[in-house]
Scaffold this motif. Structure first.
Motif, PDB file in Angstrom:
ATOM      1  N   ALA A  10       0.831  -1.206   0.000  1.00 30.04           N
ATOM      2  CA  ALA A  10       0.000   0.000   0.000  1.00 30.04           C
ATOM      3  C   ALA A  10       0.867   1.258   0.000  1.00 30.04           C
ATOM      4  CB  ALA A  10      -0.941  -0.002   1.200  1.00 30.04           C
ATOM      5  N   CYS A  11       1.926   1.234   0.758  1.00 31.68           N
ATOM      6  CA  CYS A  11       2.851   2.374   0.792  1.00 31.68           C
ATOM      7  C   CYS A  11       3.515   2.566  -0.574  1.00 31.68           C
ATOM      8  CB  CYS A  11       3.889   2.129   1.875  1.00 31.68           C
ATOM      9  SG  CYS A  11       4.918   3.555   2.235  1.00 31.68           S
ATOM     10  N   TRP A  12       3.922   1.495  -1.191  1.00 30.66           N
ATOM     11  CA  TRP A  12       4.563   1.561  -2.508  1.00 30.66           C
ATOM     12  C   TRP A  12       3.607   2.125  -3.556  1.00 30.66           C
ATOM     13  CZ3 TRP A  12       3.446  -1.252  -7.033  1.00 30.66           C
ATOM     14  CH2 TRP A  12       4.379  -1.118  -8.041  1.00 30.66           C
ATOM     15  N   VAL A  13       2.348   1.675  -3.542  1.00 27.40           N
ATOM     16  CA  VAL A  13       1.354   2.168  -4.497  1.00 27.40           C
ATOM     17  C   VAL A  13       1.132   3.665  -4.305  1.00 27.40           C
ATOM     18  CG1 VAL A  13      -1.089   2.079  -5.142  1.00 27.40           C
ATOM     19  CG2 VAL A  13       0.189  -0.030  -4.828  1.00 27.40           C
ATOM     20  N   CYS A  14       0.998   4.094  -3.062  1.00 26.77           N
ATOM     21  CA  CYS A  14       0.782   5.524  -2.798  1.00 26.77           C
ATOM     22  C   CYS A  14       1.964   6.360  -3.257  1.00 26.77           C
ATOM     23  CB  CYS A  14       0.524   5.754  -1.312  1.00 26.77           C
ATOM     24  SG  CYS A  14      -1.083   5.162  -0.755  1.00 26.77           S
ATOM     25  N   ARG A  15       3.159   5.859  -3.046  1.00 30.17           N
ATOM     26  CA  ARG A  15       4.346   6.614  -3.477  1.00 30.17           C
ATOM     27  C   ARG A  15       4.463   6.652  -4.994  1.00 30.17           C
ATOM     28  NH1 ARG A  15       8.547   4.958   1.268  1.00 30.17           N
ATOM     29  NH2 ARG A  15       7.609   6.347   2.812  1.00 30.17           N
ATOM     30  N   ARG A  16       4.065   5.578  -5.663  1.00 24.92           N
ATOM     31  CA  ARG A  16       4.070   5.577  -7.136  1.00 24.92           C
ATOM     32  C   ARG A  16       3.073   6.581  -7.683  1.00 24.92           C
ATOM     33  NH1 ARG A  16       7.602   2.956 -10.446  1.00 24.92           N
ATOM     34  NH2 ARG A  16       5.871   2.625 -11.840  1.00 24.92           N
ATOM     35  N   LEU A  17       1.984   6.788  -6.946  1.00 24.20           N
ATOM     36  CA  LEU A  17       0.963   7.756  -7.346  1.00 24.20           C
ATOM     37  C   LEU A  17       1.284   9.176  -6.874  1.00 24.20           C
ATOM     38  CD1 LEU A  17      -2.222   5.619  -6.640  1.00 24.20           C
ATOM     39  CD2 LEU A  17      -1.200   6.131  -8.867  1.00 24.20           C
ATOM     40  N   LYS A  18       2.451   9.328  -6.223  1.00 25.82           N
ATOM     41  CA  LYS A  18       2.940  10.623  -5.740  1.00 25.82           C
ATOM     42  C   LYS A  18       1.958  11.282  -4.771  1.00 25.82           C
ATOM     43  CE  LYS A  18       5.725  11.460  -9.854  1.00 25.82           C
ATOM     44  NZ  LYS A  18       6.782  10.622  -9.492  1.00 25.82           N
ATOM     45  N   ILE A  19       1.470  10.473  -3.825  1.00 24.08           N
ATOM     46  CA  ILE A  19       0.585  10.964  -2.777  1.00 24.08           C
ATOM     47  C   ILE A  19       1.458  11.479  -1.634  1.00 24.08           C
ATOM     48  CG2 ILE A  19      -1.187  10.274  -1.117  1.00 24.08           C
ATOM     49  CD1 ILE A  19      -2.161   8.267  -3.185  1.00 24.08           C
ATOM     50  N   ASP A  20       0.990  12.515  -0.954  1.00 28.54           N
ATOM     51  CA  ASP A  20       1.702  13.132   0.164  1.00 28.54           C
ATOM     52  C   ASP A  20       2.085  12.074   1.207  1.00 28.54           C
ATOM     53  OD1 ASP A  20       2.675  15.321   1.675  1.00 28.54           O
ATOM     54  OD2 ASP A  20       0.839  15.298   2.882  1.00 28.54           O
ATOM     55  N   ASP A  21       3.247  12.247   1.849  1.00 25.45           N
ATOM     56  CA  ASP A  21       3.745  11.255   2.804  1.00 25.45           C
ATOM     57  C   ASP A  21       2.798  11.030   3.978  1.00 25.45           C
ATOM     58  OD1 ASP A  21       6.010  10.707   1.347  1.00 25.45           O
ATOM     59  OD2 ASP A  21       7.277  12.098   2.457  1.00 25.45           O
ATOM     60  N   ASP A  22       2.203  12.098   4.510  1.00 27.83           N
ATOM     61  CA  ASP A  22       1.270  11.940   5.629  1.00 27.83           C
ATOM     62  C   ASP A  22       0.077  11.081   5.232  1.00 27.83           C
ATOM     63  OD1 ASP A  22       2.860  13.512   7.221  1.00 27.83           O
ATOM     64  OD2 ASP A  22       1.654  15.330   6.966  1.00 27.83           O
ATOM     65  N   ILE A  23      -0.473  11.365   4.086  1.00 30.32           N
ATOM     66  CA  ILE A  23      -1.628  10.602   3.622  1.00 30.32           C
ATOM     67  C   ILE A  23      -1.218   9.176   3.253  1.00 30.32           C
ATOM     68  CG2 ILE A  23      -3.428  10.474   1.872  1.00 30.32           C
ATOM     69  CD1 ILE A  23      -3.477  13.519   1.868  1.00 30.32           C
ATOM     70  N   SER A  28      -1.853   3.528   4.198  1.00 33.26           N
ATOM     71  CA  SER A  28      -1.193   2.235   4.398  1.00 33.26           C
ATOM     72  C   SER A  28      -1.613   1.603   5.717  1.00 33.26           C
ATOM     73  CB  SER A  28       0.321   2.404   4.364  1.00 33.26           C
ATOM     74  OG  SER A  28       0.726   2.897   3.119  1.00 33.26           O
ATOM     75  N   SER A  29      -1.656   2.406   6.774  1.00 35.79           N
ATOM     76  CA  SER A  29      -2.058   1.880   8.081  1.00 35.79           C
ATOM     77  C   SER A  29      -3.519   1.473   8.084  1.00 35.79           C
ATOM     78  CB  SER A  29      -1.805   2.919   9.172  1.00 35.79           C
ATOM     79  OG  SER A  29      -0.431   3.200   9.250  1.00 35.79           O
ATOM     80  N   ALA A  30      -4.363   2.245   7.427  1.00 39.87           N
ATOM     81  CA  ALA A  30      -5.789   1.916   7.384  1.00 39.87           C
ATOM     82  C   ALA A  30      -6.024   0.615   6.624  1.00 39.87           C
ATOM     83  CB  ALA A  30      -6.567   3.053   6.737  1.00 39.87           C
ATOM     84  N   VAL A  31      -5.286   0.408   5.559  1.00 38.84           N
ATOM     85  CA  VAL A  31      -5.463  -0.803   4.754  1.00 38.84           C
ATOM     86  C   VAL A  31      -4.975  -2.033   5.514  1.00 38.84           C
ATOM     87  CG1 VAL A  31      -4.612  -2.000   2.704  1.00 38.84           C
ATOM     88  CG2 VAL A  31      -5.406   0.343   2.525  1.00 38.84           C
ATOM     89  N   PHE A  32      -3.835  -1.912   6.178  1.00 34.30           N
ATOM     90  CA  PHE A  32      -3.255  -3.117   6.767  1.00 34.30           C
ATOM     91  C   PHE A  32      -3.795  -3.432   8.145  1.00 34.30           C
ATOM     92  CE2 PHE A  32      -0.180  -1.457   9.792  1.00 34.30           C
ATOM     93  CZ  PHE A  32       0.305  -2.556  10.470  1.00 34.30           C
ATOM     94  N   ILE A  33      -4.353  -2.471   8.857  1.00 35.03           N
ATOM     95  CA  ILE A  33      -4.864  -2.762  10.207  1.00 35.03           C
ATOM     96  C   ILE A  33      -6.342  -3.115  10.138  1.00 35.03           C
ATOM     97  CG2 ILE A  33      -5.255  -1.884  12.522  1.00 35.03           C
ATOM     98  CD1 ILE A  33      -2.731  -0.214  12.200  1.00 35.03           C
ATOM     99  N   CYS A  34      -7.205  -2.112  10.032  1.00 33.99           N
ATOM    100  CA  CYS A  34      -8.629  -2.452  10.086  1.00 33.99           C
ATOM    101  C   CYS A  34      -9.541  -1.448   9.399  1.00 33.99           C
ATOM    102  CB  CYS A  34      -9.086  -2.636  11.520  1.00 33.99           C
ATOM    103  SG  CYS A  34      -8.954  -1.150  12.486  1.00 33.99           S
TER     104      CYS A  34
END
Length: 55
Positions: A10-23, A28-34
């Protein structure tokens, strides 16, 4: 091992899409936790700009 892999993916996908680091961390945390509760907790923990989260 699966949980960690999901977070990194999830983190890799967001970085490939050039999404802000905070978001990126929040998504990533929302996807992997709950889901929404993890997103709310992560947003509070990273103390990012609340304007970024209002969509």
């Amino acid at each position: 091992m699966v949980v960690t892999s999901v977070w990194y993916f999830a983190c890799w996908v967001c970085r490939r899409l050039k999404i802000d680091d905070d978001i990126t961390m929040m998504i990533s945390s929302a996807v992997f936790i709950c889901g929404v509760s993890a997103a709310i907790a992560t947003a509070g923990a990273i103390k990012g700009d609340s304007k970024n989260y209002l969509m």
